[in-house]
Design an enzyme around this catalytic site. Structure first.
Site, short mmCIF file in Angstrom:
data_model
loop_
_atom_site.label_atom_id
_atom_site.label_comp_id
_atom_site.label_asym_id
_atom_site.label_seq_id
_atom_site.Cartn_x
_atom_site.Cartn_y
_atom_site.Cartn_z
N ASN A 88 48.97 32.71 52.33
CA ASN A 88 47.83 31.71 52.99
C ASN A 88 48.53 31.11 54.19
O ASN A 88 47.70 30.64 54.96
CB ASN A 88 47.50 30.58 51.98
CG ASN A 88 48.65 30.12 51.15
OD1 ASN A 88 49.49 30.67 50.60
ND2 ASN A 88 48.75 28.92 51.39
N CYS A 103 41.91 30.72 54.68
CA CYS A 103 42.88 31.60 54.50
C CYS A 103 42.58 32.45 53.22
O CYS A 103 43.22 33.31 52.79
CB CYS A 103 44.29 30.79 54.15
SG CYS A 103 43.86 29.39 53.10
N HIS A 127 47.93 33.38 47.94
CA HIS A 127 46.68 33.04 47.25
C HIS A 127 46.63 34.75 46.48
O HIS A 127 46.51 35.79 47.25
CB HIS A 127 45.45 33.00 48.07
CG HIS A 127 45.44 31.63 48.83
ND1 HIS A 127 46.19 30.73 48.52
CD2 HIS A 127 44.53 31.11 49.70
CE1 HIS A 127 46.05 29.64 49.07
NE2 HIS A 127 44.88 29.87 49.99
#
Lengths: 358, 358, 358, 358
Positions: free
Chosen positions: B336, B155, B249
């Site tokens: 993510n 991810c 993220h």
């Protein structure tokens, strides 16, 4: 005992000055000043938020007894000639006006950026570029002052410059890429970072921060030559962010070295540097100047920031870089309000006194 | 409607599969499987923590009605020939054993790392390297399977590869230095990150993450030549950290380009790429593939992660780099668990179906 | 020096035992035990999470040197006759089986609930119901043990019982309504509270907690009569919640008193009680047993939990209640892992030794 | 379409007005006003923090397009006669001066406390005390106004009053003890709660909050008699705290009822009340007025606050109280900025229009 004043005593940095000067061996705090809003109040009342009623004191230690009833002066109420030394924790715009007035008679150690980039002003980190302090006497002459202005670097610069120094000395450095994850207290307390902005979040931008770190690092790591500083010939690029952490700036550093460097060798250089650092013996000097962890989960700000009362730069994850021909990368943690600010300022004062520059 | 199964349906990624397959136009979820502990239970019971009694469901949407009473099978209870497609959300060690059994008869789209690095396995990001899907037919032949294994990237790789692609195509790339600030949900939920570890903290290390991102980025951005992928000739160095953010993220990226690139030109390339992206029209394709902000305080994970249901890569702070001769730097945000995981897997399934590879 | 063992030494409470026994004047820790998973390892290795690599040590102090290399035994490896005293930090189900075996020969001070509700077992809080310790000798006789089992109360009971005691003694109490806002560390560390569950959240339920506090409070505040405890004739109702705070349980308490009570009188009673508390002089006794703040913004867990090393109960916002005929309400803070758990257990051991019951 | 203005449009509550009025069926927002600092700016510029550059917009939805370029007026620039209705989100001191001027010609729906406690001013919660709106016409006559001032309750009052109403109607209520765990957004955004104050912390005090909730609850639940409100004859005692949660006030409620009440009966009464609530059919009315969970881990603010766009009061943990002779206790969650503030104000406007009072 030297008599000292703190200007900007009620803010985040000011509070750390209050703590660090509590029962100090060499310095006696005899007057404090702050903004109009606080002037005339007892310190303990001046740091209370008028709306929420909350005491705006964010330190592990309680408010020291010695300061609670001290009356906060106006800034104009400070007569600099009454002091051997003045610590300032001011906004840059205010510092630009106030600090030169003070410096006419009295040494000023400043946490503001106002004078950092002038040619006769060193940016001192005790243990890293002590010899730049020579510039303070030149500044005195230049400006016809009995005192001087000695600014600290930005709190984000400090840890990086400290860790780059042993690498630079041994392996040489071409370029540095750094991403910071900075603590809330770095933004101060009036109001600083709003909880609604930062909870469950990262703010990817801190105004003016990156430029400061880039310029300061090169100046700090530069050489004194004939009374002026030649900036270090390395390139620095930063991205500075804010994360939901109370204290302690974490930095991810990628360094392109001139010579090949193994991780273990970098570790050894840092540890050697730490062991031999010039400031050993000063009252505020930490037991360890740099600590290097093998544990890859360190440094962590909550766990490591208070080591040696926040005066140690904590390093971890030193490893070869995979993208530079010669390079290493590592993480560092530096307490932005201790070594990176007020207590670092007091360490600098100790150094200057010890070297008879004060 | 294609009949699909989800294996690993109770974990963090599995839950996102459940949500993304709710009322899907092309795919009907007809069976779910998970570990022994969950097998035989209704889904709604299987996701409840037995100690605290807390429902381990961490999504903005409620648990969809269609899944609540579906009985969780054992993994061995899945007969792959009953499905047109199987999505897996397994630990890598389990995936290594289970996925090849399934692939004998049925295409498998996997979020695990187990097969990502094998030569006849592409790591597909819809819109970035669609032509690598050619390798799936080669894989079928090589291995004598009717199905195949098509893994997603890690991810943390996804957002970076998406944003590097337009830069690579237009300016060329020599080196990339990236520091990630990764969300809690990336570590899953059993137990994932412990609150005592991460509150008021940053964890500077995520085991194996950096190596994955470094290798995967080069493979994804590589070229198909005569039935095999030549990895892209760029160097990638990462430092991956965990921060107290629920989802999304954030990555700080420094890129050394082959040709000089102005920030505005990079922005234009990204926007052009986004506009012309190949996946437009697929059911899970976002309205915007990449969004580029001028506002320097963006992207922020809490604010930007849900845009277009987490399928958009959000970019900000594009600016010239100060340390490379030719370089730029920027921040990116990628969800993510949406584009970077389950919903990205479904987008990939849509692409493969649309291209008649499924 | 008495020789002591700690069983359950690697968990949250166990770690606090390790810290509190470091350089203790009276007790020498000579053996530690924990679960199968940890047995045979050095302590420092046993507390590292095998997946994330993170050291599961969540205390302000570093891991003490004395314990790092001590080998963790299996629980069955503990020979109780080798110790003068054993501290246990076990899950209740395990405690039920293990503690009676130990108590045959050796006094056991326990943080588990397993035996709290048996008639020959007191629930002791040093300073509150010292005379209930008489029951330990009766327990010895009843059960034919040379040792005994002395359990601490639940960590949520401690602060409430301590603050109710002076009110009960002076004004009488009919009913108590309490809502707790409990810290993460109260749920332990394996895994304890998951970050995804608690960030930006409140969990309104802690299994079994409310019943424990309700029953224990009445037993602790009860009277010893002819070798048995008559529970205090007051009614207690609790709602226990979990909030995103690392350490320190905050409690909002509404008390219906028998006689009218002014806020200032309640404050005085608490301060008088604190001043005259029986435990003064014991090694782990805090300088202040209870601190009462006038500042309405106190107590705050982050600010107040570490006062006197977490052994002080901090009270604030004492005011008349507006809904009872005679009533007061206040807030309290008690450190759930210090006074409310391991260090409280050591204080109890000190008391029992001082009174020659050990 | 009625023409409406929002005064105080840039703050936390004002922003929720902007969102809730976006594409509203009955109301068209034609002018916005805010403080001097914002006046003359485009809305999108007025909500940007000048120091950090951060957009002070804290909502799940993006800033609606319709408002971005609308120019913010000075408050004095609002001509009330140009509007059918004015919504105000002002500090109480400002409201005291400004609202009567507006009300001379135009109905004002206010989120401020300034007029809540005057005898000819009802505190309306749609669905709870609709008949109190009769007082608005009396107010008009009393004061010689064409408009009126209709204030909402404090956001902490709303959820409690809503859940107490069905209990009061069926079982009677003698006393209520409530402890709140309030969200950050309840304190607004200029600056609201400072991150350094609240992270890893609970603030046990919110100035003036408890008094408001205590008085308002009794007024809201009171009876209209001959043109005036007789407050409900129940006693209310509150303790209000702030916790690190973005949105959604959680409340722990203990109720002494006149008649015995089983938990299941209370649940049924709440659900029956919810089903038959008067406001069904209004544009902003939620699908569920009250939701009652059996799952003891609900309500949780992060999970439950957005249900039905924050307009539903979510209840859980209904159980018999152990300290009252007749009593029950429960937890509730109410979105402080939706039902508890701006969107609740719009629901009230809809009700008043529907009842021809506007």
């Amino acid at each position: 005992m030297l008599k000292v004043a703190v200007i900007g005593a009620t803010g985040a940095v000011g509070q750390e000055f209050i703590i660090a000067l509590n029962k100090h061996k060499w310095f006696e705090l005899t007057q404090i000043a702050a903004s109009e809003r606080s002037a005339g109040k007892k310190y303990i009342d001046a740091i209370r938020d008028p709306n929420s009623g909350i005491l705006r004191w964010h330190n592990r230690e309680e408010v020291p007894e010695y300061i609670k009833d001290m009356i906060v002066s106006k800034v104009e109420g400070i007569k600099p000639e009454n002091f051997d030394l003045i610590f300032t924790a001011l906004e840059s715009d205010d510092a630009k006006i106030i600090e030169p007035k003070l410096a006419k008679t009295t040494p000023v150690i400043s946490t503001a950026a106002a004078f950092r980039y002038e040619t006769d002003v060193p940016i001192l980190i005790p243990g890293i570029n002590d010899n730049h302090s020579e510039l303070l006497n030149i500044q005195r002459k230049n400006r016809g002052w009995r005192g001087f202005i000695a600014p600290l670097p930005n709190c984000t610069t400090t840890g990086m410059a400290i860790t780059l120094k042993p690498i630079l000395d041994r392996f040489g450095i071409d370029r540095v890429f750094m991403t910071s994850m900075q603590a809330l207290s770095g933004a101060g307390r009036s109001p600083g970072v709003i909880a609604l902005d930062i909870m469950d979040n990262v703010i990817p931008y801190i105004p003016k921060e990156e430029e400061k770190v880039q310029v300061e690092t090169k100046k700090i790591l530069g050489h004194m030559n004939n009374g002026s500083i030649t900036t270090a010939p390395l390139k620095v690029s930063c991205t500075c962010t804010r994360v939901p952490v109370l204290d302690g700036h974490t930095e991810s550093v990628f360094v392109e070295t001139k010579q090949a460097a193994e991780a273990q060798d970098v570790k050894k250089e840092m540890e050697k540097f730490s062991k031999n650092v010039t400031i050993t013996g000063l009252p505020s000097a930490p037991k360890d100047y740099i600590i290097v962890h093998e544990d890859p989960t360190r440094p962590q700000p909550r766990i490591d920031r208070e080591i040696n009362d926040g005066m140690t730069t904590v390093v971890g994850r030193i490893r070869k870089d995979t993208a530079f021909d010669n390079g290493i990368k590592y993480m560092l943690l530096s307490h932005n309000e201790k070594m990176g600010s007020a207590k670092g300022a007091i360490l600098l004062a100790e150094l200057l006194k010890d070297r008879n520059i004060l």
